[in-house]
Every structure is written in C-alpha cells, then in structure tokens.
Design an enzyme around this catalytic site. Sequence first.
Site, PDB file in Angstrom:
ATOM      1  N   ARG A   1      77.948 -25.319 -38.176  1.00 11.61           N
ATOM      2  CA  ARG A   1      76.630 -24.835 -38.588  1.00 11.61           C
ATOM      3  C   ARG A   1      76.740 -23.418 -39.152  1.00 11.61           C
ATOM      4  O   ARG A   1      76.128 -23.076 -40.141  1.00 11.61           O
ATOM      5  CB  ARG A   1      75.639 -24.866 -37.418  1.00 11.61           C
ATOM      6  CG  ARG A   1      74.271 -24.388 -37.842  1.00 11.61           C
ATOM      7  CD  ARG A   1      73.197 -24.202 -36.774  1.00 11.61           C
ATOM      8  NE  ARG A   1      73.462 -24.698 -35.459  1.00 11.61           N
ATOM      9  CZ  ARG A   1      73.998 -23.968 -34.482  1.00 11.61           C
ATOM     10  NH1 ARG A   1      74.332 -22.702 -34.689  1.00 11.61           N
ATOM     11  NH2 ARG A   1      74.199 -24.493 -33.298  1.00 11.61           N
TER      12      ARG A   1
ATOM     13  N   TYR B   1      56.207 -25.630 -58.092  1.00 17.22           N
ATOM     14  CA  TYR B   1      56.674 -26.965 -57.698  1.00 17.22           C
ATOM     15  C   TYR B   1      55.847 -27.477 -56.507  1.00 17.22           C
ATOM     16  O   TYR B   1      55.596 -26.728 -55.548  1.00 17.22           O
ATOM     17  CB  TYR B   1      58.167 -26.870 -57.347  1.00 17.22           C
ATOM     18  CG  TYR B   1      58.745 -28.133 -56.782  1.00 17.22           C
ATOM     19  CD1 TYR B   1      59.048 -29.205 -57.613  1.00 17.22           C
ATOM     20  CD2 TYR B   1      58.982 -28.263 -55.421  1.00 17.22           C
ATOM     21  CE1 TYR B   1      59.573 -30.376 -57.090  1.00 17.22           C
ATOM     22  CE2 TYR B   1      59.512 -29.429 -54.889  1.00 17.22           C
ATOM     23  CZ  TYR B   1      59.807 -30.488 -55.728  1.00 17.22           C
ATOM     24  OH  TYR B   1      60.315 -31.639 -55.206  1.00 17.22           O
TER      25      TYR B   1
ATOM     26  N   ASP C   1      63.056 -18.980 -58.588  1.00 18.70           N
ATOM     27  CA  ASP C   1      63.548 -20.348 -58.484  1.00 18.70           C
ATOM     28  C   ASP C   1      64.161 -20.698 -59.839  1.00 18.70           C
ATOM     29  O   ASP C   1      63.456 -20.871 -60.827  1.00 18.70           O
ATOM     30  CB  ASP C   1      62.376 -21.287 -58.141  1.00 18.70           C
ATOM     31  CG  ASP C   1      62.829 -22.729 -57.906  1.00 18.70           C
ATOM     32  OD1 ASP C   1      63.815 -23.152 -58.522  1.00 18.70           O
ATOM     33  OD2 ASP C   1      62.166 -23.432 -57.117  1.00 18.70           O
TER      34      ASP C   1
ATOM     35  N   LYS D   1      69.181 -30.850 -58.345  1.00 16.76           N
ATOM     36  CA  LYS D   1      68.901 -31.064 -59.765  1.00 16.76           C
ATOM     37  C   LYS D   1      70.152 -30.791 -60.610  1.00 16.76           C
ATOM     38  O   LYS D   1      71.139 -31.461 -60.437  1.00 16.76           O
ATOM     39  CB  LYS D   1      67.703 -30.204 -60.173  1.00 16.76           C
ATOM     40  CG  LYS D   1      66.541 -30.214 -59.141  1.00 16.76           C
ATOM     41  CD  LYS D   1      65.862 -31.563 -59.010  1.00 16.76           C
ATOM     42  CE  LYS D   1      64.923 -31.662 -57.813  1.00 16.76           C
ATOM     43  NZ  LYS D   1      63.916 -30.638 -57.671  1.00 16.76           N
TER      44      LYS D   1
END
Length: 399
Positions: free
Chosen positions: A64, A116, A188, A213
């Site tokens: 982690r 978004y 972003d 993406k």
Amino acid sequence: MTERQPDLADLDRAHPDHARPETVASAYGVGGDVAFGAVAPPIYLSSTYTFAGYDAPRAYDYGRAGNPTRDLLAEALARLEGGAGAVVTSSGLAAIDLLISGLPAGAGVLAPHDCYGGTLRLLKARAERGQIALSLVDQGDSAALAAVLEQRPALVLVETPSNPLMRVVDIAALAALAKAAGAQVAVDNTFLTPAMQRPLALGADYVIHSTTKYLNGHSDVIGGAVIAADPAKADQLRYWANVVGSTGAPFDAWLTLRGLRTLFVRLDRQQMSAMVIAGHLARHRAVARVHYPGLASHPGHAIAARQQRGFGAMLSFELAGGAQAARRFVESVGTFTLAESLGGVESLIAHPATMTHADMGEEARAVAGISDALLRLSVGLEAEQDLIAGLDAGLAACA
Ligand SMILES: *Cc1c(COP(=O)(O)O)cnc(C)c1O
C-alpha cells in the site's frame, strides 16, 4: 512521516534527466531490471517485502505504501508533467479525492460548473458532509471568478478543455489570479495529457489524471494520478495516499506504463483525424455547431494554440434536428461505439444528456449549455475514411 522511497534513478540509468518527453514515455525504466536484465520492466505483485534482518528494512516493505511497478509509472508521469513527484491512485476520482480529502476541514474549493460528472458528484458529496465549501463557477466569466476568489478558497480545480463542450481556460492567467488570492491550483489534464499540455509549467501546483483515458489508452484499466510541482507537497500526497489507502494496483500500473509507451504517436495520429472530422462535421448541414479548439471559429482557439502542443482528439457537436436527430444518429452511426469514457485506441461516441451528464439534471445541463442534441466523440486510431463513413451514416439518418 513518509515511507522510505527507493532511488528509482537506479532503475533508469539509460534515461538521464535531460531525456525528452517522447523518450521518457517510450522507454522510462527500460533495461533497469537488476535481477535478470529484463528489457521490459518486470511487474512486482507482492503485497509485502522481506526485511534484510533485524531493524533492517529494504526500499519497500508493504504494497500500500510503495510498489516498484507503481513507482516506476509515478516517476514517469512526474517526469512527463515536469513535477517533483506523483502518486498513482486506483482511479481518477481517487486522485481528485486524495487532493480534496487532504485539505483542512471546511476548506473552500472552486470548481468549474461544467466539470466532469463524476468529479461534480464527488465534490458535492464532500460538500454535503461539510468537508469542503464548494463554489461552482463558469471559469471563463472573470467577474464570477473574481467574486469567488474573494472568499479565498484553498484550491481551484481546472479542467481544460472542458467536458463535453471543450471550453478552454487560460491556465497561466487563472493560476496568477488564484495565487494572488492565496489558492492552490490543480488542473485535470486527462483530455490532453502531458504530450499536449503541461499545466505545471503554466503555474499550476498539481496535475490530476484519469489514467483510465489517454495515458493507458486501451480501455482496460481504471486508474488515476496526482502530480505535484513541489517536493514537499509530493511527499505529503504520498503520505496521505498510504494513510487512506488509495494507491493503485501494480498490475494496473504495469498496463498503464505499457500504454504510456505509445502515448505520443497515438495522440498525434488521433488528433490529426479529429481535426479532419471537426472540419467535415462543421461543413455538414445536419450539424448546427462543432466544439473543437482546433477550429479557428472556436472561442478558445487562440488560448489553446498558445498553451497546448496540439488540439487533442476529443470533440463534440450539436445536431440541427434536436433530441430526435441525436437518437437517429446514434442508432445509425458506424465505426464509433456508443459508450462512456474516452482516450482509447477505439473511437467512442457518447450522448452526454442521457449518459455521462444524465445525473446532472436537466436544469444544470441547460445552464452548462449541454443540449439534448449534443454528441461527444473520442477519436481513435481507425482509418480516417472509416471514421468519416461511420459519421456520414449517422448524419444521413438525421437529414
Ligand atoms: C474519467 C475522468 C475522470 C474520472 O476518472 P476515473 O478514472 O473514471 O475515476 C476525471 N476527470 C476527467 C476529465 C475524466 O475524463
């Protein structure tokens, strides 16, 4: 406070600091395997790591906190964005939430009103719980922007070009205003990637990605990243990602690094097709409007030409025939697949009003300018002639 970070420079002797972005994307970490000299970086799936002995941790102890495969992707992304460090997260929204949830309780966050859909839902959910004070504005409206900045928000979130109307924000100008008001700026950069736009060089403090993406580019991973310009902020993000457990899976990081190898050639090719498609649609009588920053008629064209290296491969357009035409188009279009998401090698078409932006509600869509006749395209790598033929089939059906 932070976990001990390995020296990844050891893994990338072949690509010194001055390597150009194309070189970093295509070959960062190649040949760095110290065990067997593997050319392609190996994938480390192990959740835990041996200690060399009593009180003798190695570079990694627990997955982690740190993972060599994930860190290699983070390093590559930080280099590409020109940042001091990066955290790779389990999704793009986890990346945004990493930034938001690390702010002091009740901190002001200023976001674009047309951001978004998933980002909007996340910000509203955090605001409803009193964790942030959210202001949504049209960032192109300087009076509205100045009014909100007077309330001294902690963070300004920017999306440019915006989704789905491809509105362009002047990052340098907005960053200067935000700085003067004492706010940090996060951009972003999902739609353009560092191949086409580098917000940190324009004054942003953070870059956010949905690696789902373009960075991965093959529609087979959900992932995200935050890149920080400042080393102390990068350390703080790494610390917080381990605290809340939002770091990404090693296999996803490995696939994303594999996708990143071809980022520049994919985007170069995809945006060439997008430009041809934008021109084709703009000339068609069934089309009322085309939103593509590459067109000279686009209101953000001059800013995009200045702050971007290319115009990207996302565009949207409005049909003259309203919602009925949109339905007929979607039912007849070829080559483009009807699906949400974007940035893959395959071309996708979305109807924002019933898909990506359905949750927004009719009223908010009207305010943001998202009509029922609007369609969004993510242009892939198919032959240009097939893409045009596919669109023409849709256009013929709504004539
Ligand atoms: C997809 C997307 C996100 C969210 O990313 P996920 O990986 O789906 O969580 C955030 N911002 C933009 C611009 C996106 O396109």
